[in-house]
Enzyme design. Structure first.
Site, mmCIF file in Angstrom:
data_model
loop_
_atom_site.group_PDB
_atom_site.id
_atom_site.type_symbol
_atom_site.label_atom_id
_atom_site.label_comp_id
_atom_site.label_asym_id
_atom_site.label_seq_id
_atom_site.Cartn_x
_atom_site.Cartn_y
_atom_site.Cartn_z
ATOM 1 N NE ARG A 98 -12.563 4.813 -5.544
ATOM 2 C CZ ARG A 98 -11.494 4.351 -4.910
ATOM 3 N NH1 ARG A 98 -10.609 5.194 -4.431
ATOM 4 N NH2 ARG A 98 -11.329 3.064 -4.717
ATOM 5 N NE ARG A 101 -5.280 16.489 -21.686
ATOM 6 C CZ ARG A 101 -3.972 16.279 -21.903
ATOM 7 N NH1 ARG A 101 -3.324 15.394 -21.206
ATOM 8 N NH2 ARG A 101 -3.341 16.996 -22.792
ATOM 9 N NE ARG A 143 -6.146 15.206 -2.501
ATOM 10 C CZ ARG A 143 -6.072 13.970 -2.990
ATOM 11 N NH1 ARG A 143 -6.889 13.581 -3.958
ATOM 12 N NH2 ARG A 143 -5.228 13.085 -2.500
ATOM 13 N N GLY A 170 -9.544 11.808 -1.193
ATOM 14 C CA GLY A 170 -8.493 10.963 -1.742
ATOM 15 C C GLY A 170 -7.933 9.994 -0.726
ATOM 16 C CB THR A 171 -5.916 7.076 -0.852
ATOM 17 O OG1 THR A 171 -5.166 7.268 -2.049
ATOM 18 C CG2 THR A 171 -7.219 6.371 -1.154
ATOM 19 C CD GLU A 184 -2.532 15.259 -0.606
ATOM 20 O OE1 GLU A 184 -1.517 15.989 -0.694
ATOM 21 O OE2 GLU A 184 -3.599 15.515 -1.176
ATOM 22 C CG ASP A 209 -0.121 3.645 1.419
ATOM 23 O OD1 ASP A 209 -1.048 4.364 1.020
ATOM 24 O OD2 ASP A 209 1.073 3.967 1.336
#
Ligand code: HPA
Length: 235
Positions: A25, A44, A88, A90-91, A179, A204
């Site tokens: 992302r 990484r 941040r 995010g989901t 999260e 979700d």
């Protein structure tokens, strides 16, 4: 002066960094929203890029999943690379009943089941909190964007697959969503005297067994990305 986790030299990273969990992302944001993006880290596969957004120098870097991973990258950004602001993106899973798929959550505070705060030897329960300057700009950017949003407390959890089935207990305390990264980010920011904020899109609803399609996730991710970039632009 690279670290074991980041190949960047001092000066390679902007004062404001947007951090999605997924490094791909970060690559997507750099390639689609930044002008002249330069990749400063591939260690990484945790891609980090610096470029400009509407003329302002901004970096974007993956954090990985979970509080330990977020803690390593954000600690180094704040304490080694001179970063001042981390946003941040995010989901989250919805916890509160009125939070629905694709809504935005601006995380004012992050409750947690992690032991991260124990390192500070505090005689009580620390409350990891976002920086107001970032919260207020994110609210303005979200209102302009037109997404439905909520501002409040989230749960940063050490577990995705959780035997304790504790979500309804957190729901009773008014927690908006779950999260896995924000509490350690907020503690690192406070300890370093820097700023942090988490902006989440609801992917979700674990208590209702609902989730978004891949296409819906992509679209709501774009909204959240644009809100995060506009927030970064105005701080
Ligand atoms: N649990 C933990 N983290 C998450 C979830 C979840 O249900 N959804 C998105 N991130």
């Amino acid at each position: 002066m690279p670290t074991p986790h980041n190949n960047a030299e001092k000066g390679d990273i902007a004062e404001t960094v947007i951090m999605p969990g997924d490094p791909l992302r970060a690559k997507f944001i750099a390639e689609n929203y930044l002008d002249n993006p330069v990749c400063y880290n591939q260690v990484r596969g945790m891609y980090g890029y610096t470029g400009t957004y509407k003329g302002k120098r901004i970096s974007v870097q993956g954090s990985g999943m979970g509080m330990p991973s977020m803690a390593i990258y954000s600690w180094e950004l704040f304490n080694i690379y001179g970063v001042r602001n981390i946003i941040r993106t995010g989901t989250a899973g919805a916890i509160a009943d009125n939070v629905n798929l694709r809504d935005i959550i601006i995380a004012m505070s992050a409750s947690t089941n992690s032991a991260y705060a124990s390192q500070y030897n505090l005689n009580g329960t620390y409350a990891p909190t976002a920086s107001w300057c970032l919260v207020s700009e994110a609210v303005k950017a979200t209102e302009k964007n037109g997404c439905k949003y909520h501002v409040g407390n989230i749960l940063s959890s050490d577990t995705f697959y959780d035997d304790s089935e504790s979500l309804s207990s957190w729901q009773k305390m008014g927690v908006l969503g779950i999260e896995m990264e924000t509490a350690s980010l907020y503690m690192n920011a406070s300890r370093s005297g820097k700023n942090a904020l988490t902006i989440l899109t609801v992917s979700d609803c674990p208590l209702k067994n609902l989730s978004t399609s891949a296409e819906e996730r992509q679209n709501s991710f774009r909204d959240m990305m644009e809100i995060s970039l506009e927030t970064a632009l105005n701080i």
